[in-house]
Design a protein around this motif. Structure first.
Motif, PDB file in Angstrom:
ATOM      1  N   ARG A 170       1.080  -0.771  -0.236  1.00  0.00           N
ATOM      2  CA  ARG A 170      -0.115  -0.080   0.088  1.00  0.00           C
ATOM      3  C   ARG A 170       1.043   1.638   0.531  1.00  0.00           C
ATOM      4  O   ARG A 170       0.420   2.475  -0.101  1.00  0.00           O
ATOM      5  CB  ARG A 170      -0.625  -0.160   1.459  1.00  0.00           C
ATOM      6  CG  ARG A 170      -1.877  -1.178   1.634  1.00  0.00           C
ATOM      7  CD  ARG A 170      -3.113  -0.336   1.987  1.00  0.00           C
ATOM      8  NE  ARG A 170      -4.316  -1.879   2.480  1.00  0.00           N
ATOM      9  CZ  ARG A 170      -4.101  -2.781   3.340  1.00  0.00           C
ATOM     10  NH1 ARG A 170      -2.948  -2.566   4.020  1.00  0.00           N
ATOM     11  NH2 ARG A 170      -4.895  -3.675   3.271  1.00  0.00           N
ATOM     12  N   ALA A 173       2.331   1.639  -3.210  1.00  0.00           N
ATOM     13  CA  ALA A 173       1.423   1.718  -4.417  1.00  0.00           C
ATOM     14  C   ALA A 173       1.239   3.098  -4.679  1.00  0.00           C
ATOM     15  O   ALA A 173       0.446   3.784  -5.214  1.00  0.00           O
ATOM     16  CB  ALA A 173      -0.049   1.195  -3.992  1.00  0.00           C
ATOM     17  N   ASN A 174       0.706   4.059  -3.252  1.00  0.00           N
ATOM     18  CA  ASN A 174       0.629   5.791  -3.123  1.00  0.00           C
ATOM     19  C   ASN A 174       1.030   6.337  -3.426  1.00  0.00           C
ATOM     20  O   ASN A 174       1.244   7.423  -3.617  1.00  0.00           O
ATOM     21  CB  ASN A 174       0.062   6.034  -1.821  1.00  0.00           C
ATOM     22  CG  ASN A 174      -0.696   5.096  -0.746  1.00  0.00           C
ATOM     23  OD1 ASN A 174      -1.536   5.302  -1.049  1.00  0.00           O
ATOM     24  ND2 ASN A 174      -0.224   5.108   0.724  1.00  0.00           N
ATOM     25  N   ASN A 176       2.406   5.058  -7.067  1.00  0.00           N
ATOM     26  CA  ASN A 176       2.275   5.324  -8.141  1.00  0.00           C
ATOM     27  C   ASN A 176       3.337   3.814  -8.644  1.00  0.00           C
ATOM     28  O   ASN A 176       3.361   3.976 -10.221  1.00  0.00           O
ATOM     29  CB  ASN A 176       1.700   5.963  -9.147  1.00  0.00           C
ATOM     30  CG  ASN A 176       0.243   6.566  -8.824  1.00  0.00           C
ATOM     31  OD1 ASN A 176      -0.587   5.903  -8.379  1.00  0.00           O
ATOM     32  ND2 ASN A 176       0.231   8.062  -9.420  1.00  0.00           N
ATOM     33  N   LEU A 181       0.853  -2.498  -7.451  1.00  0.00           N
ATOM     34  CA  LEU A 181      -0.808  -1.974  -8.136  1.00  0.00           C
ATOM     35  C   LEU A 181      -0.996  -3.189  -8.260  1.00  0.00           C
ATOM     36  O   LEU A 181      -2.569  -4.133  -7.808  1.00  0.00           O
ATOM     37  CB  LEU A 181      -0.533  -1.150  -9.136  1.00  0.00           C
ATOM     38  CG  LEU A 181      -0.458   0.649  -8.047  1.00  0.00           C
ATOM     39  CD1 LEU A 181      -1.041   1.778  -9.603  1.00  0.00           C
ATOM     40  CD2 LEU A 181      -1.753   0.572  -7.111  1.00  0.00           C
ATOM     41  N   MET A 184      -1.453  -6.111  -5.490  1.00  0.00           N
ATOM     42  CA  MET A 184      -2.693  -6.062  -4.832  1.00  0.00           C
ATOM     43  C   MET A 184      -3.219  -6.368  -5.642  1.00  0.00           C
ATOM     44  O   MET A 184      -4.325  -6.515  -5.025  1.00  0.00           O
ATOM     45  CB  MET A 184      -2.455  -4.625  -4.760  1.00  0.00           C
ATOM     46  CG  MET A 184      -1.655  -3.948  -3.602  1.00  0.00           C
ATOM     47  SD  MET A 184      -1.260  -2.424  -2.972  1.00  0.00           S
ATOM     48  CE  MET A 184      -2.834  -2.162  -2.001  1.00  0.00           C
ATOM     49  N   GLY A 185      -3.567  -5.629  -6.907  1.00  0.00           N
ATOM     50  CA  GLY A 185      -5.044  -6.343  -7.622  1.00  0.00           C
ATOM     51  C   GLY A 185      -4.459  -7.772  -7.703  1.00  0.00           C
ATOM     52  O   GLY A 185      -6.064  -8.406  -7.708  1.00  0.00           O
ATOM     53  N   ARG A 200     -12.551  -4.641  -6.500  1.00  0.00           N
ATOM     54  CA  ARG A 200     -11.259  -3.596  -6.523  1.00  0.00           C
ATOM     55  C   ARG A 200     -10.222  -3.935  -7.473  1.00  0.00           C
ATOM     56  O   ARG A 200      -9.203  -3.607  -7.512  1.00  0.00           O
ATOM     57  CB  ARG A 200     -10.613  -3.810  -5.091  1.00  0.00           C
ATOM     58  CG  ARG A 200     -10.069  -3.468  -4.690  1.00  0.00           C
ATOM     59  CD  ARG A 200      -9.765  -3.130  -3.669  1.00  0.00           C
ATOM     60  NE  ARG A 200      -8.427  -2.247  -2.195  1.00  0.00           N
ATOM     61  CZ  ARG A 200      -7.595  -1.376  -2.755  1.00  0.00           C
ATOM     62  NH1 ARG A 200      -7.821  -0.677  -3.378  1.00  0.00           N
ATOM     63  NH2 ARG A 200      -6.643  -1.189  -1.774  1.00  0.00           N
ATOM     64  N   ASP A 203     -10.068  -2.935 -10.688  1.00  0.00           N
ATOM     65  CA  ASP A 203      -9.399  -1.301 -10.690  1.00  0.00           C
ATOM     66  C   ASP A 203      -7.648  -0.855  -9.854  1.00  0.00           C
ATOM     67  O   ASP A 203      -7.416   0.054 -11.427  1.00  0.00           O
ATOM     68  CB  ASP A 203     -10.186  -0.226  -9.415  1.00  0.00           C
ATOM     69  CG  ASP A 203      -9.912   0.841  -9.622  1.00  0.00           C
ATOM     70  OD1 ASP A 203      -9.205   1.404  -8.596  1.00  0.00           O
ATOM     71  OD2 ASP A 203      -9.556   1.766 -10.476  1.00  0.00           O
ATOM     72  N   LEU A 204      -7.739  -1.591  -9.432  1.00  0.00           N
ATOM     73  CA  LEU A 204      -5.848  -1.938  -9.362  1.00  0.00           C
ATOM     74  C   LEU A 204      -4.990  -2.483 -10.533  1.00  0.00           C
ATOM     75  O   LEU A 204      -4.395  -1.807 -10.640  1.00  0.00           O
ATOM     76  CB  LEU A 204      -5.783  -3.194  -8.310  1.00  0.00           C
ATOM     77  CG  LEU A 204      -5.801  -2.262  -6.384  1.00  0.00           C
ATOM     78  CD1 LEU A 204      -5.731  -3.535  -5.338  1.00  0.00           C
ATOM     79  CD2 LEU A 204      -5.785  -0.740  -6.585  1.00  0.00           C
ATOM     80  N   GLN A 207      -5.388  -0.382 -13.297  1.00  0.00           N
ATOM     81  CA  GLN A 207      -4.608   1.386 -13.052  1.00  0.00           C
ATOM     82  C   GLN A 207      -2.583   0.878 -13.245  1.00  0.00           C
ATOM     83  O   GLN A 207      -1.682   1.761 -13.753  1.00  0.00           O
ATOM     84  CB  GLN A 207      -4.535   1.585 -11.449  1.00  0.00           C
ATOM     85  CG  GLN A 207      -5.089   2.692 -10.934  1.00  0.00           C
ATOM     86  CD  GLN A 207      -5.542   2.911  -9.723  1.00  0.00           C
ATOM     87  OE1 GLN A 207      -4.278   3.574  -8.859  1.00  0.00           O
ATOM     88  NE2 GLN A 207      -6.691   2.005  -8.350  1.00  0.00           N
ATOM     89  N   ALA A 208      -2.560  -0.412 -12.358  1.00  0.00           N
ATOM     90  CA  ALA A 208      -1.073  -1.059 -12.607  1.00  0.00           C
ATOM     91  C   ALA A 208      -0.383  -1.455 -14.492  1.00  0.00           C
ATOM     92  O   ALA A 208       0.624  -0.513 -14.965  1.00  0.00           O
ATOM     93  CB  ALA A 208      -1.129  -2.493 -12.413  1.00  0.00           C
TER      94      ALA A 208
END
Length: 480
Positions: A170, A173-174, A176, A181, A184-185, A200, A203-204, A207-208
């Motif tokens: 996390r 991921a904050n 980027n 990411l 975590m996905g 979720r 979404d992760l 983003q990745a």
């Protein structure tokens, strides 16, 4: 050391426990992949076109074989020229980037040792890497924080700790960090360390994939696309990312690495054997006959520790005769040979003979599962039969030494130091599967006098006759 099929890191695939997902992830689910598969199958249907077309396909697709490896998170950002002493001085002064690079270098070395079977040495490198990642993470280095999460999630330095891993992921991921990411996905999709949450996860992962693409990392963009398709088949984000990655590859000249080739041979009626690393991570496996025809195969049994797999076909009669297995491994100095398909893209798709001797009863680090051989092998020989001069299989070719790495480490140039798996381990695997009982099609063939080929029993003969007999029972295996 390097496994016979050792290559740069490749993405995690199905039928293999990936360090990233802990679950199966599909290979390319795209129209391009389907077109490539169709092209390969057309190639396998005609002898005149087969050899040239397969070579062209190999060159186009950079045919390689993964050796229990995944796409590396680390090698892409390690400087091509590194000075460990200079890095260590900078790291000791608190330079977070130097600390991270040292940790990343140790991770690459650990993965290399792990692929070569040096598990203890790999664990040492992982722990050393964790020390440097901790130092860099304390300074807020995002990729170092991700790396700690990866180590904890996969238990590479101790027990697996998904909850502890998420804390580091996390934080990364904050910032980027796309690797964080992505992982975590995967964990959200599997309910690992958190509640299972499909939305979720998507979404992760999206983003990745977007960040990977922007960074020019098309390999990881494709991996994200595969994973999204696993979580939500047909999701538009998977298609968009895959197409964008292909466009990036076309601009940069890169090609996805999806095909694997090796050597297989018939060990029992209806079953072929090869190394697990040849087919691991692939959903489609074909055994290719010398005339260019192919036989679909599936995994019947495997042993990851010994790197062996038995491939089954529906009709035992479509395979050539089985090679006889020796009751035991011959002693030191025994002359042996192998027939296989080394470097298909360069040397062609006809089987090649290599001759040598058994030079050690054990393998890397005294591993009792393997033996040391002087038989010259190359990438593509993986899985081939190691045969004595009575025509019996005494082992399965597995790995070759990385002479360049040994020279860099010791200053000594070693030649023809390679490894094969003892035949007793294969016999144990064969004992786990049922004998192939002829189906109705086989019964009809027997009725009209077209019986299945028997075991290719050895006879008193010279090397040429034994090699010719082995050639008949040795097939090219293509996995995608």
């Amino acid at each position: 050391m390097s496994a016979t099929q050792g290559e740069p890191m490749v993405p995690p695939h199905p039928q293999r426990r990936s360090r990233l997902s802990g679950s199966t992830i599909p290979t390319l689910a795209s129209s391009t992949r389907q077109q490539l598969r169709a092209r390969l199958l057309r190639i396998c249907n005609g002898l005149p076109k087969f050899i040239a077309a397969l070579l062209m396909t190999c060159a186009l697709l950079s045919v390689t074989t993964p050796v229990r490896a995944e796409l590396s998170h680390f090698s892409h950002d390690i400087p091509s020229q590194t000075d460990d002493s200079q890095l260590e001085r900078a790291a000791a002064r608190g330079n977070a980037q130097a600390q991270y690079i040292l940790g990343a270098m140790l991770m690459v070395r650990a993965e290399h040792e792990e692929r070569s079977g040096w598990q203890t040495k790999a664990r040492i490198y992982y722990k050393q890497a964790a020390v440097w990642f901790h130092k860099a993470s304390a300074s807020g280095h995002g990729r170092a924080q991700f790396s700690l999460g990866l180590l904890q999630r996969n238990g590479l330095t101790g027990k697996r700790d998904p909850a502890g891993a998420l804390r580091w992921l996390r934080t990364a991921a904050n910032q980027n960090v796309p690797d964080a990411l992505f992982l975590m996905g995967v964990m959200a999709a599997g309910g690992e360390g958190m509640r299972r949450d499909r939305n979720r996860a998507l979404d992760l992962l999206t983003q990745a994939g977007t960040i990977f693409l922007n960074e020019g990392r098309s390999d990881w963009t494709l991996e994200v696309s595969r994973t999204i398709n696993q979580v939500a088949p047909g999701h538009p984000a998977a298609t968009e990312l895959a197409e964008a990655a292909r466009q990036l590859n076309s601009r940069t000249g890169a090609t996805p690495n999806g095909f694997s080739t090796g050597t297989a041979w018939i060990a029992a009626p209806g079953y072929a054997v090869t190394n697990l690393h040849v087919v691991q991570g692939h959903t489609t496996i074909s055994l290719v006959h010398p005339d260019g025809s192919y036989v679909p195969a599936t995994v019947a049994a495997s042993d990851e520790d010994s790197d062996l797999v038995l491939l089954a076909v529906e009709d035992p009669c479509v395979l050539p005769p089985a090679l006889p297995l020796a009751a035991e491994t011959p002693g030191l100095g025994a002359e042996v040979f192998t027939v296989g398909f080394p470097q298909v893209a360069i040397m062609g798709s006809s089987p090649k003979l290599s001759v040598g001797r058994i030079t050690g009863d054990t393998g890397v680090g005294g591993d009792p599962r393997t033996m040391t051989i002087s038989v010259p092998v190359a990438r593509g020989n993986s899985g081939g039969p190691l045969i004595n001069l009575r025509g019996e299989v005494v082992g399965v070719v597995q790995a070759m030494i990385d002479t360049a790495e040994v020279y860099r480490s010791t200053g000594e140039l070693l030649e023809n130091v390679n490894y094969a798996i003892h035949i007793r381990l294969l016999q144990q695997l064969i004992d786990q599967v049922p004998s192939k009982t002829p189906g109705i099609s086989v019964w009809i063939k027997n009725l009209v006098g077209k019986s299945c080929p028997p075991v290719n029993e050895p006879k008193s003969a010279n090397l040429e006759i034994h090699a010719t007999r082995a050639q008949v029972s040795t097939l090219l295996v293509v996995a995608e």
